[in-house]
Design an enzyme around this catalytic site. Structure first.
Site, PDB file in Angstrom:
ATOM      1  N   ASP A 147     -10.052  -3.209  -5.569  1.00  0.00           N
ATOM      2  CA  ASP A 147      -9.488  -2.607  -4.356  1.00  0.00           C
ATOM      3  C   ASP A 147     -10.376  -1.449  -3.887  1.00  0.00           C
ATOM      4  O   ASP A 147     -10.549  -0.459  -4.606  1.00  0.00           O
ATOM      5  CB  ASP A 147      -8.080  -2.086  -4.651  1.00  0.00           C
ATOM      6  CG  ASP A 147      -7.313  -1.679  -3.401  1.00  0.00           C
ATOM      7  OD1 ASP A 147      -7.923  -1.077  -2.500  1.00  0.00           O
ATOM      8  OD2 ASP A 147      -6.105  -1.967  -3.336  1.00  0.00           O
ATOM      9  N   HIS A 167      -8.035  -4.962  -0.935  1.00  0.00           N
ATOM     10  CA  HIS A 167      -6.835  -4.194  -0.599  1.00  0.00           C
ATOM     11  C   HIS A 167      -5.931  -5.038   0.292  1.00  0.00           C
ATOM     12  O   HIS A 167      -6.275  -5.365   1.423  1.00  0.00           O
ATOM     13  CB  HIS A 167      -7.212  -2.897   0.122  1.00  0.00           C
ATOM     14  CG  HIS A 167      -6.046  -1.981   0.345  1.00  0.00           C
ATOM     15  ND1 HIS A 167      -5.425  -1.303  -0.683  1.00  0.00           N
ATOM     16  CD2 HIS A 167      -5.378  -1.644   1.475  1.00  0.00           C
ATOM     17  CE1 HIS A 167      -4.426  -0.583  -0.205  1.00  0.00           C
ATOM     18  NE2 HIS A 167      -4.374  -0.782   1.110  1.00  0.00           N
ATOM     19  N   SER A 196       0.833  -1.205   0.000  1.00  0.00           N
ATOM     20  CA  SER A 196       0.000   0.000   0.000  1.00  0.00           C
ATOM     21  C   SER A 196       0.871   1.259   0.000  1.00  0.00           C
ATOM     22  O   SER A 196       1.642   1.477  -0.923  1.00  0.00           O
ATOM     23  CB  SER A 196      -0.956  -0.044   1.195  1.00  0.00           C
ATOM     24  OG  SER A 196      -1.979   0.900   1.071  1.00  0.00           O
TER      25      SER A 196
END
Length: 349
Positions: A284, A312, A155
């Protein structure tokens, strides 16, 4: 075709976007299940680790987490976590536990103020802050010059790692990189996470960001750095508000839009020379489906494996009573490829 065999052709080349072999099970097709289940419902893998403090050039510090025995393993995976993450995050903890079983050693760099200990300087970290990571990587290379290293980012940490690799095209510390759920265009992410159910994730993370900032404001004078009061900060409802009034002024940007433009990794992917694998899911919830850069924006060293599902940092497989994370096996295949390459190179010397 078995799952193991399906991995063989997807580690061969770079510079393209290909369909990922990942397919979710019937019970985890929803993107929020993929995102939430590993974080809140799946038991954490057992992981033993130690902590080391690394003092930075400005006198501040970051905490490093060591897992596995680096001298015995002779192979080191460097990890960078996501927004408000730490070694306790499901994706870092469980990936580290998996890699140690595969014979690797792992070191994770906590960003400033992450991991349960606030840093001492007004500044913190953000999606494009690469100076601390670059200092850490050079320190690591000095400490273990003969051990081959590969990096992983998740991320926010994925965006940061890509940006770092684009800035240091001649680097030889990292042999390869794997990143997961990259927020390629930060502005798109700020918009996406401020809509629908995704606002739940935003609220959860924003609460932590605000809490850490307010705690630091009790011991550090921010009066000449920020033009918002603690009362106003408590009323922030979005990442963009926080970035406009806190992230940007603290780190030298004119505002949130300037920060997003300068720090979005998508704009510099063409510069990356280090072999890089990117895992991304179109569903996501932190991002829009349009966030994936076109192939022409990728350098020949980059390969994006794109799946329709996965959430995610999810990529959940198995059954509800015995869940598995697919990206663990994908990481093993990728690392085996590059550490094998390193061994072959060393053998010729």
């Amino acid at each position: 075709m078995s799952f193991e065999k399906s991995l063989e052709p997807v580690v061969a080349s770079h510079g393209e976007i290909v369909k990922s072999p990942f397919n979710p099970p019937w019970w985890a097709k929803n993107r929020h299940v993929q995102t939430i289940f590993p974080r809140f419902l799946q038991l954490r893998a057992s992981l033993t680790y130690s902590q080391e403090r690394l003092v930075l050039p400005d006198g501040d510090f970051i905490n490093l987490i060591w897992a596995g025995e680096v001298h015995t393993a002779k192979k080191l995976v460097v990890m960078f976590h996501g927004l408000e993450g730490s070694i306790k995050s499901h994706y870092t903890n469980d990936m580290a536990a998996h890699l140690i079983k595969q014979g690797y050693a792992v070191v994770l760099m906590h960003f400033r103020s992450c991991g349960g200990e606030l840093n001492t300087q007004p500044r913190a970290y953000h999606s494009g802050e690469t100076q601390d990571a670059w200092y850490f990587l050079n320190w690591l290379e000095t400490k273990f010059p003969d051990i081959p290293k590969v990096a992983m980012g998740f991320s926010l940490g994925a965006n940061m790692l890509l940006k770092l690799l684009s800035e240091h095209t001649d680097q030889t510390i990292l042999r390869a990189a794997m990143v997961v759920s990259v927020p390629f265009y930060l502005e798109q992410c700020a918009d996406a996470v401020n809509q629908g159910f995704s606002r739940v994730y935003q609220s959860y993370l924003l609460k932590s960001m605000v809490s850490n900032l307010l705690a630091k404001m009790r011991t550090i004078d921010y009066s000449n750095l920020l033009h918002v009061t603690p009362k106003q900060i408590r009323k922030f409802k979005s990442f963009k508000e926080f970035d406009q009034h806190v992230t940007a002024p603290l780190h030298g940007y004119t505002g949130a839009d300037d920060y997003y433009k300068q720090c979005s990794s998508a704009y510099s992917l063409q510069n990356i020379v280090t072999p890089t694998l990117i895992l991304h899911a179109l569903d996501d919830p932190f991002m829009k489906t349009t966030i994936v850069p076109p192939e022409q924006a990728l350098s020949p060293s980059i390969r994006i494996e794109l799946s329709d599902k996965g959430g995610h940092v999810g990529f959940l497989k198995g059954t509800p009573w015995r869940p598995k994370i697919w990206m663990h096996a994908r990481a093993s295949a990728f690392l085996e490829q590059w550490f094998s390459t390193c061994s072959q190179i060393e053998g010729r010397r």
